[in-house]
Motif scaffolding. Structure first.
Motif, PDB file in Angstrom:
ATOM      1  N   TRP A 191       0.560  -1.155  -0.067  1.00  0.00           N
ATOM      2  CA  TRP A 191      -0.016   0.071  -0.279  1.00  0.00           C
ATOM      3  C   TRP A 191       0.799   1.222   0.131  1.00  0.00           C
ATOM      4  O   TRP A 191       0.552   2.115  -0.691  1.00  0.00           O
ATOM      5  CB  TRP A 191      -0.996  -0.052   1.138  1.00  0.00           C
TER       6      TRP A 191
ATOM      7  N   GLU B  62     -11.306   2.971  -2.799  1.00  0.00           N
ATOM      8  CA  GLU B  62     -12.256   3.797  -2.605  1.00  0.00           C
ATOM      9  C   GLU B  62     -13.539   3.080  -3.515  1.00  0.00           C
ATOM     10  O   GLU B  62     -14.528   3.330  -3.295  1.00  0.00           O
ATOM     11  CB  GLU B  62     -11.864   5.156  -3.495  1.00  0.00           C
TER      12      GLU B  62
ATOM     13  N   ASP C 268      -5.706   7.509   5.534  1.00  0.00           N
ATOM     14  CA  ASP C 268      -6.171   6.667   4.507  1.00  0.00           C
ATOM     15  C   ASP C 268      -7.394   5.708   5.052  1.00  0.00           C
ATOM     16  O   ASP C 268      -8.386   5.179   4.214  1.00  0.00           O
ATOM     17  CB  ASP C 268      -5.190   5.755   3.672  1.00  0.00           C
TER      18      ASP C 268
ATOM     19  N   LEU D 194      -5.253   3.554  -4.436  1.00  0.00           N
ATOM     20  CA  LEU D 194      -6.188   4.303  -3.814  1.00  0.00           C
ATOM     21  C   LEU D 194      -7.722   4.020  -4.620  1.00  0.00           C
ATOM     22  O   LEU D 194      -8.527   3.946  -3.886  1.00  0.00           O
ATOM     23  CB  LEU D 194      -5.733   5.781  -3.498  1.00  0.00           C
TER      24      LEU D 194
ATOM     25  N   ARG E 118       0.308   3.647  -3.270  1.00  0.00           N
ATOM     26  CA  ARG E 118      -0.763   4.076  -2.873  1.00  0.00           C
ATOM     27  C   ARG E 118      -1.438   4.775  -3.996  1.00  0.00           C
ATOM     28  O   ARG E 118      -2.600   4.904  -4.126  1.00  0.00           O
ATOM     29  CB  ARG E 118      -0.288   5.155  -1.650  1.00  0.00           C
TER      30      ARG E 118
END
Length: 184
Positions: A43, A55, A75, A51, A47
């Protein structure tokens, strides 16, 4: 497909836990298709790429017992799943990580116990804030998980305060004025 305990019942689960091979760089890990839970190192290395998947609800992150959950603080609202790995049953650091995630970091998403998660620990894992229990695949049969789920009702009113019930028993029990005078 592994079986988990979630929402008070045993169910199949399509989330895959990505574990890095010996010597594999976190930035080079190949992600499988579908719902995947990646190590914190992956991660952190990727990232920006990961991400949008988080999401969209298809990517989560798992923490090892020696990793700081505060590394995910910014996060957490984007992560549908955070897992804590128990590499062996005697490693209790995951209990503390779960408590920190729920209390100090106010994580409200799915908190999953993965790895060497044993039936004897299920009750205490739930008290620390885990919402999903995922023993190693093949560790228990469906019937054994159902029996474990039923055993979670053995303790109806725990004494100590914890993440699931912050007030200790003596604070939850109403007291008559006569009892209060005797206590003084």
């Amino acid at each position: 497909m592994p079986e988990i305990i979630k929402n008070g019942r045993v169910q199949s689960d399509d989330w895959q836990v990505l574990r890095l091979a010996e010597g594999e760089a976190a930035a080079d890990a190949v992600l499988p298709a579908g719902h995947v839970i990646v190590p914190l190192a992956t991660w952190q290395a990727r990232r920006a790429e990961l991400l949008p998947k988080a999401e969209a609800g298809t990517l989560g992150v798992w923490l090892a017992g020696d990793e700081d959950p505060a590394a995910l603080a910014a996060d957490l609202p984007a992560l549908p799943v955070v897992a804590v790995d128990f590499p062996k049953f005697a490693d209790g650091r995951g209990y503390s990580l779960a408590t920190l995630l729920r209390t100090r970091l106010a994580y409200e998403g799915e908190l999953r116990a993965i790895g060497d998660v044993l039936r004897d620990q299920f009750f205490f894992l739930l008290r620390c804030g885990f919402s999903v229990l995922q023993p190693r695949e093949g560790k228990y049969t469906t019937a054994q998980l159902e029996a474990a789920l039923a055993s979670l009702r053995d303790f109806t009113n725990p004494y100590q305060g914890a993440v699931d019930r912050p007030e200790p028993l003596f604070r939850r029990q109403p007291r008559s004025p006569r009892q209060e005078d005797a206590a003084r």
